[in-house]
Design a protein around this motif. Structure first.
Motif, PDB file in Angstrom:
ATOM      1  N   LEU A 243      57.103  71.437  39.842  1.00  0.00           N
ATOM      2  CA  LEU A 243      58.803  72.668  39.146  1.00  0.00           C
ATOM      3  C   LEU A 243      57.440  73.606  38.350  1.00  0.00           C
ATOM      4  O   LEU A 243      57.788  74.709  38.997  1.00  0.00           O
ATOM      5  N   ARG A 244      56.602  73.328  38.022  1.00  0.00           N
ATOM      6  CA  ARG A 244      55.273  74.359  37.641  1.00  0.00           C
ATOM      7  C   ARG A 244      54.688  75.063  38.610  1.00  0.00           C
ATOM      8  O   ARG A 244      54.334  76.335  38.930  1.00  0.00           O
ATOM      9  N   ILE A 245      54.359  74.764  40.219  1.00  0.00           N
ATOM     10  CA  ILE A 245      54.249  75.141  41.258  1.00  0.00           C
ATOM     11  C   ILE A 245      54.799  75.603  42.315  1.00  0.00           C
ATOM     12  O   ILE A 245      54.847  76.896  42.043  1.00  0.00           O
ATOM     13  N   ILE A 246      56.360  75.501  41.608  1.00  0.00           N
ATOM     14  CA  ILE A 246      57.422  76.454  41.760  1.00  0.00           C
ATOM     15  C   ILE A 246      57.532  77.448  41.202  1.00  0.00           C
ATOM     16  O   ILE A 246      57.576  78.440  42.252  1.00  0.00           O
ATOM     17  N   ARG A 247      57.638  77.955  40.116  1.00  0.00           N
ATOM     18  CA  ARG A 247      57.137  78.740  39.959  1.00  0.00           C
ATOM     19  C   ARG A 247      56.186  79.319  39.435  1.00  0.00           C
ATOM     20  O   ARG A 247      56.768  80.736  40.098  1.00  0.00           O
ATOM     21  N   GLU A 248      54.969  78.873  39.760  1.00  0.00           N
ATOM     22  CA  GLU A 248      54.081  80.047  39.913  1.00  0.00           C
ATOM     23  C   GLU A 248      53.203  80.639  41.031  1.00  0.00           C
ATOM     24  O   GLU A 248      52.641  81.729  41.421  1.00  0.00           O
ATOM     25  N   ARG A 249      53.880  79.846  42.329  1.00  0.00           N
ATOM     26  CA  ARG A 249      53.769  80.058  43.065  1.00  0.00           C
ATOM     27  C   ARG A 249      54.231  80.154  44.310  1.00  0.00           C
ATOM     28  O   ARG A 249      54.275  80.719  45.587  1.00  0.00           O
ATOM     29  N   TYR A 250      55.829  79.779  44.488  1.00  0.00           N
ATOM     30  CA  TYR A 250      57.331  80.290  45.262  1.00  0.00           C
ATOM     31  C   TYR A 250      57.996  81.503  44.622  1.00  0.00           C
ATOM     32  O   TYR A 250      58.503  81.940  45.593  1.00  0.00           O
ATOM     33  N   LEU A 251      58.032  81.388  42.803  1.00  0.00           N
ATOM     34  CA  LEU A 251      58.557  82.762  42.321  1.00  0.00           C
ATOM     35  C   LEU A 251      58.283  83.827  41.709  1.00  0.00           C
ATOM     36  O   LEU A 251      58.975  84.179  41.320  1.00  0.00           O
ATOM     37  N   GLN A 252      57.611  83.792  42.009  1.00  0.00           N
ATOM     38  CA  GLN A 252      56.592  85.093  41.584  1.00  0.00           C
ATOM     39  C   GLN A 252      56.487  86.202  42.245  1.00  0.00           C
ATOM     40  O   GLN A 252      55.690  87.495  41.684  1.00  0.00           O
TER      41      GLN A 252
END
Length: 172
Positions: A162-171
């Motif tokens: 979920l952290r990777i999603i926030r940092e790399r996908y939803l930025q």
């Protein structure tokens, strides 16, 4: 409340996932993660869900499919160990699962429903276990580990992705 595994109870390559888990009620955390995942991804378009932040990286749909597949595997391992099965449980090749996953063919809504269904099943299993069952030890991925370790791995693996999603996908 389920007590966090000690460092000596965990294979070194799993420790990072366990360290991701905050000191709070694990069952409540897992319940909140369903709402968190739906809140994070539920309003994305199919085009946004197909996004890959770099060449050769998984799509956002594949990441969600990976979280779900991994939880299925960890929950199965947890079940086996909690029931006292001493059969060594194999590791799995996450890349192979992702490549052969139907995630990119599914709608985002289908993937979110699948994640929620798997999490409900995981929570149902958790609620069945007695203290001594959490402490039972088996072997998975060539390492000893308890049912409790697997419970924390489920939570920590989700937190990590979920952290990777926030940092790399939803930025974007």
């Amino acid at each position: 409340m389920l007590k966090r595994p000690e460092i000596g109870e965990i294979a070194s390559h799993f420790q990072a996932y366990i360290q991701e888990v905050p000191d709070e009620d694990l069952e409540a955390l897992l319940e909140k993660q369903v709402d968190e995942v739906i809140g994070l991804m539920g309003n994305l378009t199919e085009e946004q869900a197909a996004y890959r932040y770099a060449e050769g990286k998984w799509s956002l749909k594949q990441v969600l499919g990976h979280i779900t597949d991994t939880e299925r595997i960890f929950s199965y391992r947890l079940l086996c160990i909690a029931r006292g099965d001493k059969t060594p449980l194999p590791g799995f090749e996450e890349g192979l699962y992702a490549v052969n996953s139907p995630a990119d063919r599914m709608t985002l809504n289908e993937l979110l429903q699948d994640f929620a269904a798997v999490r409900i099943s995981t929570l149902s299993l958790f609620r069945q276990l007695q203290d001594e069952e959490w402490e039972r030890v088996g072997t998975f991925s060539g390492n000893p580990g308890s049912a409790k370790v697997l419970a924390y791995l489920i939570a920590g693996h989700s937190i990590h992705h979920l952290r990777i999603i926030r940092e790399r996908y939803l930025q974007n």
